[in-house]
Design a protein around this motif. Structure first.
Motif, PDB file in Angstrom:
ATOM      1  N   LEU A 223       0.804  -1.221   0.000  1.00  9.05           N
ATOM      2  CA  LEU A 223       0.000   0.000   0.000  1.00  9.05           C
ATOM      3  C   LEU A 223       0.839   1.274   0.000  1.00  9.05           C
ATOM      4  N   GLN A 224       2.146   1.121  -0.193  1.00  3.82           N
ATOM      5  CA  GLN A 224       3.015   2.295  -0.135  1.00  3.82           C
ATOM      6  C   GLN A 224       2.667   3.327  -1.204  1.00  3.82           C
ATOM      7  N   GLN A 225       2.191   2.863  -2.351  1.00  5.06           N
ATOM      8  CA  GLN A 225       1.897   3.771  -3.460  1.00  5.06           C
ATOM      9  C   GLN A 225       0.422   4.169  -3.510  1.00  5.06           C
ATOM     10  N   HIS A 226      -0.309   3.938  -2.416  1.00  7.20           N
ATOM     11  CA  HIS A 226      -1.720   4.287  -2.361  1.00  7.20           C
ATOM     12  C   HIS A 226      -2.004   5.168  -1.144  1.00  7.20           C
ATOM     13  N   LYS A 227      -3.043   5.941  -1.253  1.00  4.31           N
ATOM     14  CA  LYS A 227      -3.490   6.768  -0.129  1.00  4.31           C
ATOM     15  C   LYS A 227      -4.616   6.023   0.587  1.00  4.31           C
ATOM     16  N   VAL A 228      -4.320   5.516   1.762  1.00  3.01           N
ATOM     17  CA  VAL A 228      -5.284   4.697   2.500  1.00  3.01           C
ATOM     18  C   VAL A 228      -5.884   5.518   3.630  1.00  3.01           C
ATOM     19  N   SER A 229      -7.209   5.487   3.722  1.00  6.99           N
ATOM     20  CA  SER A 229      -7.896   6.181   4.817  1.00  6.99           C
ATOM     21  C   SER A 229      -8.873   5.219   5.478  1.00  6.99           C
ATOM     22  N   VAL A 230      -8.963   5.327   6.799  1.00  5.30           N
ATOM     23  CA  VAL A 230      -9.879   4.476   7.572  1.00  5.30           C
ATOM     24  C   VAL A 230     -10.848   5.373   8.319  1.00  5.30           C
ATOM     25  N   LYS A 231     -12.128   5.139   8.103  1.00  8.88           N
ATOM     26  CA  LYS A 231     -13.171   5.921   8.767  1.00  8.88           C
ATOM     27  C   LYS A 231     -14.084   4.968   9.523  1.00  8.88           C
ATOM     28  N   SER A 232     -14.370   5.280  10.765  1.00 10.81           N
ATOM     29  CA  SER A 232     -15.236   4.402  11.552  1.00 10.81           C
ATOM     30  C   SER A 232     -16.009   5.222  12.574  1.00 10.81           C
ATOM     31  N   ASN A 233     -17.017   4.617  13.148  1.00  7.09           N
ATOM     32  CA  ASN A 233     -17.767   5.271  14.225  1.00  7.09           C
ATOM     33  C   ASN A 233     -16.857   5.524  15.421  1.00  7.09           C
ATOM     34  N   ASP A 234     -17.167   6.551  16.171  1.00  7.94           N
ATOM     35  CA  ASP A 234     -16.340   6.887  17.333  1.00  7.94           C
ATOM     36  C   ASP A 234     -16.351   5.767  18.365  1.00  7.94           C
ATOM     37  N   TYR A 235     -17.517   5.179  18.555  1.00  4.02           N
ATOM     38  CA  TYR A 235     -17.627   4.127  19.573  1.00  4.02           C
ATOM     39  C   TYR A 235     -18.144   2.862  18.903  1.00  4.02           C
ATOM     40  N   LEU A 236     -17.259   1.936  18.703  1.00  3.65           N
ATOM     41  CA  LEU A 236     -17.629   0.657  18.092  1.00  3.65           C
ATOM     42  C   LEU A 236     -17.643  -0.421  19.165  1.00  3.65           C
ATOM     43  N   PRO A 237     -18.708  -1.197  19.236  1.00  6.39           N
ATOM     44  CA  PRO A 237     -18.720  -2.304  20.204  1.00  6.39           C
ATOM     45  C   PRO A 237     -17.857  -3.454  19.704  1.00  6.39           C
ATOM     46  N   LEU A 238     -17.612  -4.403  20.561  1.00  8.84           N
ATOM     47  CA  LEU A 238     -16.942  -5.614  20.145  1.00  8.84           C
ATOM     48  C   LEU A 238     -17.926  -6.484  19.365  1.00  8.84           C
ATOM     49  N   PHE A 239     -17.409  -7.218  18.374  1.00 10.71           N
ATOM     50  CA  PHE A 239     -18.255  -8.083  17.556  1.00 10.71           C
ATOM     51  C   PHE A 239     -17.807  -9.529  17.729  1.00 10.71           C
ATOM     52  N   LYS A 240     -18.797 -10.422  17.795  1.00 12.39           N
ATOM     53  CA  LYS A 240     -18.494 -11.843  17.956  1.00 12.39           C
ATOM     54  C   LYS A 240     -18.327 -12.459  16.572  1.00 12.39           C
ATOM     55  N   LEU A 241     -17.087 -12.779  16.201  1.00 11.29           N
ATOM     56  CA  LEU A 241     -16.796 -13.323  14.882  1.00 11.29           C
ATOM     57  C   LEU A 241     -15.527 -14.166  14.926  1.00 11.29           C
ATOM     58  N   GLY A 264      -1.135   5.607  -6.609  1.00  4.25           N
ATOM     59  CA  GLY A 264      -1.577   6.914  -6.128  1.00  4.25           C
ATOM     60  C   GLY A 264      -3.071   7.004  -5.878  1.00  4.25           C
ATOM     61  N   ALA A 265      -3.818   5.956  -6.269  1.00  4.78           N
ATOM     62  CA  ALA A 265      -5.268   5.968  -6.058  1.00  4.78           C
ATOM     63  C   ALA A 265      -5.597   5.852  -4.574  1.00  4.78           C
ATOM     64  N   ALA A 266      -6.720   6.426  -4.200  1.00  2.09           N
ATOM     65  CA  ALA A 266      -7.139   6.399  -2.794  1.00  2.09           C
ATOM     66  C   ALA A 266      -7.932   5.129  -2.509  1.00  2.09           C
ATOM     67  N   ILE A 267      -7.612   4.492  -1.391  1.00  2.00           N
ATOM     68  CA  ILE A 267      -8.360   3.324  -0.912  1.00  2.00           C
ATOM     69  C   ILE A 267      -9.013   3.713   0.402  1.00  2.00           C
ATOM     70  N   ALA A 268     -10.325   3.807   0.379  1.00  2.00           N
ATOM     71  CA  ALA A 268     -11.072   4.236   1.565  1.00  2.00           C
ATOM     72  C   ALA A 268     -11.703   3.030   2.245  1.00  2.00           C
ATOM     73  N   ILE A 269     -11.472   2.905   3.536  1.00  5.06           N
ATOM     74  CA  ILE A 269     -12.046   1.823   4.345  1.00  5.06           C
ATOM     75  C   ILE A 269     -12.983   2.462   5.368  1.00  5.06           C
ATOM     76  N   GLU A 270     -14.235   2.041   5.338  1.00  5.62           N
ATOM     77  CA  GLU A 270     -15.221   2.610   6.247  1.00  5.62           C
ATOM     78  C   GLU A 270     -15.851   1.497   7.076  1.00  5.62           C
ATOM     79  N   ILE A 271     -15.813   1.655   8.382  1.00  2.00           N
ATOM     80  CA  ILE A 271     -16.395   0.673   9.306  1.00  2.00           C
ATOM     81  C   ILE A 271     -17.628   1.304   9.938  1.00  2.00           C
ATOM     82  N   LYS A 272     -18.774   0.688   9.681  1.00  2.26           N
ATOM     83  CA  LYS A 272     -20.026   1.214  10.218  1.00  2.26           C
ATOM     84  C   LYS A 272     -20.676   0.192  11.135  1.00  2.26           C
ATOM     85  N   PHE A 273     -21.329   0.702  12.150  1.00  4.55           N
ATOM     86  CA  PHE A 273     -22.108  -0.162  13.036  1.00  4.55           C
ATOM     87  C   PHE A 273     -23.579   0.188  12.888  1.00  4.55           C
ATOM     88  N   ASN A 274     -24.368  -0.802  12.480  1.00  2.00           N
ATOM     89  CA  ASN A 274     -25.805  -0.610  12.299  1.00  2.00           C
ATOM     90  C   ASN A 274     -26.547  -1.584  13.212  1.00  2.00           C
TER      91      ASN A 274
END
Length: 281
Positions: A223-241, A264-274
Motif C-alpha cells: 500500500l506504499q503507493q496508495h493513499k489509505v484512509s480508515v473511517k469508523s464510528n467513534d464508539y464501536l462495540p466488540l463483535f463476535k466473529l 496513487g489511487a485512494a483506498i477508503a475503508i469505512e467501518i459502520k455499526f448498524n
C-alpha cells in the motif's frame, strides 16, 4: 452423536403428535354433548393434517391411528369401548382413518418433494457460484504464474545481459507473484474446507478496528503507493466473529484493491455499526 440427536428428535415428534391429539380430544370431550361426533372427526382430521406439514411420516401415522381410536372410544356411542352399533358409524370411522392416512402420506410426500427441489436449486446455485469463482481464480492464478515463468526465463537467458538492479527487480516481482499465488491457493483451500465443514468458524469477541489496522500493517509494502484512509464510528462495540477468517476476508479485499487500482489511487475503508442489521457491521 448424530444418530442420538436424530433419535431424540423423532422421540420429540412422537410426543408432539400424542400431545396434540390428546389436547384436542380433551377440549372436544368437554363439549361432547354440544357437538356432533362428526364435527369432532373433522377437527381431529385437521389436527392430523397440520401435523403432517411439520412432522415425519411415522409420528403423523401414529396421530392418525390415535385420532381414529379416540373418536371411536370417546365420541361414538356407546362411549368408552370400541364397539360400534351402527354400520354407518363404522363406515364413517373407517373413512376417517383412510382419509387421515392418505392425507398424512400425501402431505409428507409433497413436503419431501419441495425439500428435494430446494436442495437441487441450492446445488445449482452452488455450482454456478463455484464456476464463477473458479473462472475468476483461474485468471488470478495465470497472472502470477506467467510472471514467475517470464522472470525465470529472463534470468536464465544467456543472450540477455542484466544488471544487478534488474536481477533484483525480477526477483522482487517473482517474490510478489509467488506470495500472490500462495494467497489465491489458500483462498481456494479455505473455500473447500468451509464448504465441506472441515473448518468450523470459532467466534469470539473482537475489535474490528484493531483487526483492520493489523491487516493494513501486514500490507504496508503493497500500500506504499496508495493513499489509505480508515473511517469508523467513534464508539464501536466488540463483535463476535471468527478473527482469522474475518482477517483473511479483509486482507483479500484490501490486497485486491491495491492490485487493481492505479498507483496513487485512494483506498477508503469505512467501518459502520448498524444495530438494525443482525451482524451489526
Amino acid at each position: 452423536m448424530k444418530q442420538f440427536l436424530k433419535h431424540t428428535k423423532k422421540q420429540n415428534q412422537y410426543l408432539v403428535s400424542l400431545f396434540s391429539v390428546g389436547l384436542v380430544s380433551i377440549l372436544c370431550l368437554l363439549i361432547r354433548d354440544l357437538v356432533d361426533y362428526k364435527v369432532v372427526g373433522y377437527v381431529l382430521l385437521v389436527v392430523v393434517s397440520l401435523l403432517a406439514i411439520f412432522l415425519e411420516i411415522l409420528p403423523v401415522l401414529l396421530a392418525a391411528i390415535i385420532s381414529a381410536l379416540t373418536l371411536d372410544f370417546f365420541f361414538i356411542k356407546p362411549y368408552y369401548n370400541f364397539h360400534i352399533d351402527k354400520a354407518e358409524d363404522a363406515l364413517l370411522l373407517l373413512m376417517f382413518f383412510v382419509i387421515a392416512l392418505i392425507n398424512a402420506v400425501l402431505t409428507y410426500k409433497i413436503r419431501k418433494a419441495e425439500q428435494i427441489v430446494q436442495v437441487k436449486e441450492a446445488r445449482i446455485s452452488t455450482m454456478k457460484l463455484y464456476n464463477t469463482l473458479l473462472d475468476s481464480l483461474s485468471h488470478e492464478l495465470r497472472t502470477p504464474i506467467a510472471t514467475i515463468i517470464g522472470s525465470v526465463g529472463t534470468l536464465q537467458g544467456k543472450s540477455v545481459n542484466l544488471s544487478e538492479a534488474n536481477k533484483a527487480g525480477l526477483l522482487s516481482e517473482m517474490e510478489k507473484a509467488a506470495l500472490r499465488l500462495n494467497n489465491q491457493v489458500e483462498n481456494l483451500l479455505n473455500m473447500s474446507r468451509l464448504e465441506s465443514g472441515y473448518i468450523q468458524p470459532k467466534t469470539d469477541w473482537c475489535d474490528i478496528r484493531e483487526l483492520v489496522y493489523n491487516v493494513l500493517s501486514n500490507l504496508n509494502e503493497n500500500l506504499q503507493q496508495h493513499k489509505v484512509s480508515v473511517k469508523s464510528n467513534d464508539y464501536l462495540p466488540l463483535f463476535k466473529l471468527d478473527y482469522g477468517l474475518t482477517e483473511h476476508i479483509i486482507y483479500n479485499l484490501i490486497y485486491n484493491a491495491s492490485l487493481y487500482t492505479p498507483k496513487g489511487a485512494a483506498i477508503a475503508i469505512e467501518i459502520k455499526f448498524n444495530p438494525d442489521v443482525p451482524d451489526g457491521i
